[in-house]
Write a protein that holds these residues in place. Structure first.
Motif, PDB file in Angstrom:
ATOM      1  N   THR A  65      -0.954 -12.858   7.133  1.00 27.06           N
ATOM      2  CA  THR A  65      -1.957 -12.304   6.205  1.00 27.06           C
ATOM      3  C   THR A  65      -1.443 -11.099   5.418  1.00 27.06           C
ATOM      4  O   THR A  65      -2.146 -10.587   4.547  1.00 27.06           O
ATOM      5  N   ALA A  66      -0.235 -10.657   5.709  1.00 22.64           N
ATOM      6  CA  ALA A  66       0.313  -9.471   5.026  1.00 22.64           C
ATOM      7  C   ALA A  66       0.879  -9.836   3.659  1.00 22.64           C
ATOM      8  O   ALA A  66       1.300 -10.973   3.423  1.00 22.64           O
ATOM      9  N   TYR A  67       0.898  -8.850   2.763  1.00 23.40           N
ATOM     10  CA  TYR A  67       1.520  -9.039   1.447  1.00 23.40           C
ATOM     11  C   TYR A  67       2.995  -8.667   1.567  1.00 23.40           C
ATOM     12  O   TYR A  67       3.333  -7.584   2.047  1.00 23.40           O
ATOM     13  N   PHE A  68       3.871  -9.573   1.127  1.00 23.20           N
ATOM     14  CA  PHE A  68       5.313  -9.334   1.233  1.00 23.20           C
ATOM     15  C   PHE A  68       5.873  -8.820  -0.093  1.00 23.20           C
ATOM     16  O   PHE A  68       5.655  -9.426  -1.147  1.00 23.20           O
ATOM     17  N   HIS A  69       6.599  -7.700  -0.023  1.00 25.97           N
ATOM     18  CA  HIS A  69       7.228  -7.100  -1.207  1.00 25.97           C
ATOM     19  C   HIS A  69       8.733  -7.379  -1.139  1.00 25.97           C
ATOM     20  O   HIS A  69       9.429  -6.781  -0.313  1.00 25.97           O
TER      21      HIS A  69
END
Length: 199
Positions: A65-69
């Protein structure tokens, strides 16, 4: 935690090249394990890391569910002509032997110098960790080794540090000022990443 800085460093899951003990730098190979659930003690909303598939896929596997940069500057070292080759394939190459003996001064043909590798990682890392807080990175083994050699609690060279898969390396500074000033972390903990037990 007030003005503390906490940094979690995680190496990507293994690829076929890792299993075969090849030098894998900028080759964009996928991870082997994709359908296992893991039980991690941290659940960040944002994850930073290399733009290569093995880091993207690992971040999604561990933190769905995390946003990956993604950042190109967090790639592994570019091994040039040594890329995707094993020690056995290279051991009779005189330039490879020199590189093994003097990795900070000898550059792999068509590859990257150790100085450039280190500089780009530290530069990108400091751009992201620009204030106190909690940060999570999914990167390559060499990237973690650079960061531990610079920021780990004790002075160790890149060559002395070993970084395992499925571990969280957590570095902690009690205040932003010490981190900003370049101080080594005050605490380093290593926690294994475990598969979820079937209920």
């Amino acid at each position: 935690m007030g003005h503390s800085v906490i940094v979690h460093l995680i190496r990507h899951e293994k690829t076929a090249a890792n299993i075969e003990r090849k030098y894998i730098g900028w080759t964009d190979e996928s991870i082997i394990t994709k359908n296992v659930e893991y039980d991690l003690p941290i659940q960040p909303e944002s994850v930073y890391g290399s733009d290569l598939k093995r880091c993207r896929e690992t971040a999604h596997l561990y933190f769905p569910t995390a946003y990956f940069h993604p950042f190109k500057k967090f790639r592994e070292m570019n091994f040039g002509d040594f890329e995707m080759k094993t020690y056995e394939q290279l051991k009779d190459n005189p330039l490879y032997r020199q590189w093994i003996d003097f990795p900070k001064t000898v550059i792999p043909p068509n590859g990257e110098s150790f100085a450039n590798f280190t500089e780009r990682i530290i530069h990108q890392f400091r751009q992201i960790v620009a204030a106190s807080g909690d940060y999570c990175f999914v990167v390559h083994g060499g990237v973690i080794r650079v960061l531990l050699s610079v920021f780990g609690p004790k002075e160790e060279s890149f060559q002395q540090i070993a970084v395992q898969h499925r571990c969280i390396y957590t570095l902690q500074w009690s205040n932003w000022t010490s981190f900003e000033g370049g101080a080594r972390c005050e605490l380093l903990s290593v926690v294994p990443i475990m598969e979820k037990e079937n209920s």
